[in-house]
Write a protein that holds these residues in place. Structure first.
Motif, PDB file in Angstrom:
ATOM      1  N   TYR A 183      -5.435   7.584   1.078  1.00  0.00           N
ATOM      2  CA  TYR A 183      -5.885   6.665   2.212  1.00  0.00           C
ATOM      3  C   TYR A 183      -7.348   6.088   1.837  1.00  0.00           C
ATOM      4  O   TYR A 183      -7.362   4.838   2.127  1.00  0.00           O
ATOM      5  N   MET A 184      -8.273   6.768   1.650  1.00  0.00           N
ATOM      6  CA  MET A 184      -9.734   6.472   1.454  1.00  0.00           C
ATOM      7  C   MET A 184      -9.713   5.475   0.335  1.00  0.00           C
ATOM      8  O   MET A 184     -10.458   4.588   0.145  1.00  0.00           O
ATOM      9  N   ASP A 185      -8.986   5.781  -0.993  1.00  0.00           N
ATOM     10  CA  ASP A 185      -8.855   4.793  -2.070  1.00  0.00           C
ATOM     11  C   ASP A 185      -8.445   3.335  -1.545  1.00  0.00           C
ATOM     12  O   ASP A 185      -9.101   2.653  -2.103  1.00  0.00           O
ATOM     13  N   ASP A 212       1.641   7.236  16.127  1.00  0.00           N
ATOM     14  CA  ASP A 212       0.828   6.600  15.159  1.00  0.00           C
ATOM     15  C   ASP A 212       1.426   5.341  14.856  1.00  0.00           C
ATOM     16  O   ASP A 212       1.017   4.776  13.804  1.00  0.00           O
ATOM     17  N   PHE A 213       2.210   4.684  15.548  1.00  0.00           N
ATOM     18  CA  PHE A 213       2.723   3.554  14.744  1.00  0.00           C
ATOM     19  C   PHE A 213       1.783   2.581  14.533  1.00  0.00           C
ATOM     20  O   PHE A 213       0.783   2.111  15.566  1.00  0.00           O
ATOM     21  N   ASN A 214       1.788   2.147  13.225  1.00  0.00           N
ATOM     22  CA  ASN A 214       0.778   0.916  12.781  1.00  0.00           C
ATOM     23  C   ASN A 214       1.470   0.774  11.440  1.00  0.00           C
ATOM     24  O   ASN A 214       2.345   1.094  10.965  1.00  0.00           O
ATOM     25  N   PRO A 215       0.789  -0.429  10.863  1.00  0.00           N
ATOM     26  CA  PRO A 215       1.228  -0.912   9.260  1.00  0.00           C
ATOM     27  C   PRO A 215       1.112   0.261   8.289  1.00  0.00           C
ATOM     28  O   PRO A 215       1.920   0.292   7.302  1.00  0.00           O
ATOM     29  N   ASN A 216       0.566   1.461   8.567  1.00  0.00           N
ATOM     30  CA  ASN A 216       0.243   2.441   7.590  1.00  0.00           C
ATOM     31  C   ASN A 216       1.315   3.546   7.655  1.00  0.00           C
ATOM     32  O   ASN A 216       1.726   4.343   6.886  1.00  0.00           O
ATOM     33  N   ALA A 217       1.800   3.721   9.053  1.00  0.00           N
ATOM     34  CA  ALA A 217       2.856   4.706   9.452  1.00  0.00           C
ATOM     35  C   ALA A 217       3.716   3.914  10.469  1.00  0.00           C
ATOM     36  O   ALA A 217       3.699   3.980  11.572  1.00  0.00           O
ATOM     37  N   PHE A 218       5.019   3.367   9.544  1.00  0.00           N
ATOM     38  CA  PHE A 218       5.498   2.574  10.636  1.00  0.00           C
ATOM     39  C   PHE A 218       6.837   3.390  11.283  1.00  0.00           C
ATOM     40  O   PHE A 218       7.994   3.412  10.287  1.00  0.00           O
ATOM     41  N   CYS A 219       6.612   4.222  12.297  1.00  0.00           N
ATOM     42  CA  CYS A 219       7.579   4.708  12.957  1.00  0.00           C
ATOM     43  C   CYS A 219       7.714   4.534  14.699  1.00  0.00           C
ATOM     44  O   CYS A 219       6.528   4.485  14.981  1.00  0.00           O
ATOM     45  N   LEU A 220       8.698   3.955  15.086  1.00  0.00           N
ATOM     46  CA  LEU A 220       8.682   3.668  16.307  1.00  0.00           C
ATOM     47  C   LEU A 220       9.517   4.504  17.081  1.00  0.00           C
ATOM     48  O   LEU A 220       9.278   4.339  18.423  1.00  0.00           O
ATOM     49  N   GLU A 250       0.796  -1.210   0.050  1.00  0.00           N
ATOM     50  CA  GLU A 250       0.015   0.142  -0.031  1.00  0.00           C
ATOM     51  C   GLU A 250       1.010   1.306   0.152  1.00  0.00           C
ATOM     52  O   GLU A 250       0.573   2.313  -0.637  1.00  0.00           O
ATOM     53  N   PHE A 251       2.123   1.269   0.675  1.00  0.00           N
ATOM     54  CA  PHE A 251       3.021   2.386   0.628  1.00  0.00           C
ATOM     55  C   PHE A 251       3.250   2.774  -0.806  1.00  0.00           C
ATOM     56  O   PHE A 251       3.276   3.887  -1.365  1.00  0.00           O
ATOM     57  N   ARG A 252       3.531   1.429  -1.947  1.00  0.00           N
ATOM     58  CA  ARG A 252       3.886   1.709  -3.321  1.00  0.00           C
ATOM     59  C   ARG A 252       2.576   2.363  -3.841  1.00  0.00           C
ATOM     60  O   ARG A 252       2.851   3.185  -4.621  1.00  0.00           O
TER      61      ARG A 252
END
Length: 437
Positions: free
Chosen positions: A114-116, A340-348, A104-106
């Motif tokens: 996001y909504m698409d 907001d760490f999650n599979p859509n925003a992968f920052c720890l 999805e990042f691609r």
């Protein structure tokens, strides 16, 4: 005074206290005035930790030596040339999930919104499918790894949501995983948020999903709480057009309030729909995202002391217009930060979140640190015990090898190199000098 204490940190060149006035949070002009103790030429800064893991003293080495002259310490840490921060608090994460969304990042790089992605059956629904199939042990192992990585970045308290279940069985599974982590992992404190209203299940309408949450999921959660199987601190809803609209969001939040949960929800992220105004009207303790917040909502949040939890990683990754943080701070809204760490925003890493907050949201260095410590603690109802280096608070401390405190944010992405030691509840939980890598 006790004859022995757990820990003495001495000779620090700076201690970033945040505040020394026992404030619940800092807002407006207060966020520009962060309390920092600076060493004198021949007199560093000391922190004393009592046997219960709380801070017993903060001051110059010479003062601490006199005041605690008859005390022995289990451990002494020489902090020469180091800067000491409070442990960071990550005020918004979704860390329990299976799978990833790199594909999805691609898609987003190619122009999909996001909504698409969401409307094509991806996004949250894609992760829900993978999380439903994962076992509790699998979810716990991945959660433990993610929390450990957050901890190595200086985070000692994490708000953790469910929300990749959307049905009773999987939401309870996620809450059990979070409860296990809360009980077993000593290096981090966890504030647990139920987020069953994260999306509309594929086979439900908004109304049927709302009824399922209020009449099925929440009673099941209440039973598990009574049995001592889980604990829940907060309730969250993704309030968004074509997801949970204002009325259903309010109904779910009020049902959670009746169970004693704090209200801490997604508001006005993608669409200006008055979510933050509604949240302020029911005295929500915290609201996240707020990219599309109205001027009226800003005024109401400031009046009610609602914390605005800003997530610069999301604006960055989704290429959204950042929330109007300067306007919010100037109006008196207390601002906190989360990854907001999650599979859509992968920052720890909270140091990277602080850097992005300064660049994207025009926050000052002081504001970013306060938002990642005291105000983040306030968003979770924890600022009486966490978020600043004050006598009586938990000794969650991050020792950093930098010239002055500003370098932790300035040196983008260098936190792994800079952080030398992390103290959790008065115990040295990470010491870079003792790691093999």
């Amino acid at each position: 005074m006790a004859d022995s204490m757990k820990l003495l940190i001495h000779s620090a060149k700076q201690v970033v206290q945040i505040t020394d006035g026992n404030e619940k949070f800092l807002a407006g002009a207060q966020m520009k005035s962060m309390k920092v103790l600076n060493a004198k030429p021949d007199d560093g800064i000391s922190i004393v930790v009592s046997r219960d893991g709380k801070i017993a003293g903060v001051g110059y080495d010479s003062e601490i030596k006199v005041h605690f002259r008859s005390v022995t310490f289990d451990r002494r840490v020489d902090a020469t040339d180091l800067v000491v921060f409070p442990g960071f608090l990550d005020a918004h994460t979704h860390p329990v999930f299976s799978g990833d969304r790199v594909h999805e990042f691609r898609m987003k790089l190619a122009g999909a919104t996001y909504m698409d992605v969401h409307n094509a059956g991806g996004g949250i629904h894609y992760t829900v499918d993978h999380t439903k199939r994962a076992s509790e042990d699998e979810l716990f192992r991945s959660l433990r790894d993610r929390l450990l990585r957050m901890f190595r970045c200086g985070t000692t308290v994490v708000e953790c949501k469910s929300g990749y279940g959307l049905n009773k069985e999987t939401e309870l599974k996620m809450l059990r995983v979070l409860e296990r982590a809360k009980r077993e992992l000593s290096f981090v404190d966890i504030s647990i948020t139920y987020c069953g209203a994260h999306a509309i299940p594929k086979d439900m309408s908004e109304e049927s999903a709302t009824k399922s949450i209020i009449e099925d999921q929440l009673p099941a959660i209440a039973r598990s709480i009574r049995l001592g199987e889980i604990s829940v601190d907060n309730i969250d809803v993704f309030c968004e057009k074509n997801v949970f609209e204002l009325d259903t969001t309010k109904r779910i939040l009020e049902a959670g309030r009746a169970m004693g949960f704090r209200l801490n929800f997604h508001a006005d992220e993608l669409t200006a729909m008055g979510a933050a105004e509604m949240g302020a009207s029911i005295h929500a303790e915290a609201m996240s995202h707020l990219e599309k917040i109205s001027d009226k909502a800003i005024t109401e949040m400031a009046k009610n002391g609602s914390i605005g939890v800003i997530l610069p990683t999301t604006a960055y990754i989704l290429r959204l217009e950042p929330p109007p943080v300067r306007k919010m701070i100037d109006a008196g809204v207390p601002i906190a930060l989360g990854s907001d760490f999650n599979p859509n925003a992968f920052c720890l890493a909270m140091p990277m979140v602080m850097h992005l907050a300064c660049i994207l949201c025009h926050m000052s260095l002081e504001e970013a640190v306060i938002a990642s410590t005291l105000n983040a603690a306030a968003s979770l109802g924890l600022s009486s015990t966490h978020g600043s280096i004050e006598v009586g608070k938990k000794a969650d401390l991050v020792l950093v090898d930098i010239p002055v405190w500003e370098h932790l944010i300035y040196q983008f992405g260098e936190h792994d190199h800079l952080i030398q030691m992390i103290v959790k509840n008065g115990n040295v939980a990470y010491d870079k000098s003792e790691t093999s890598d």
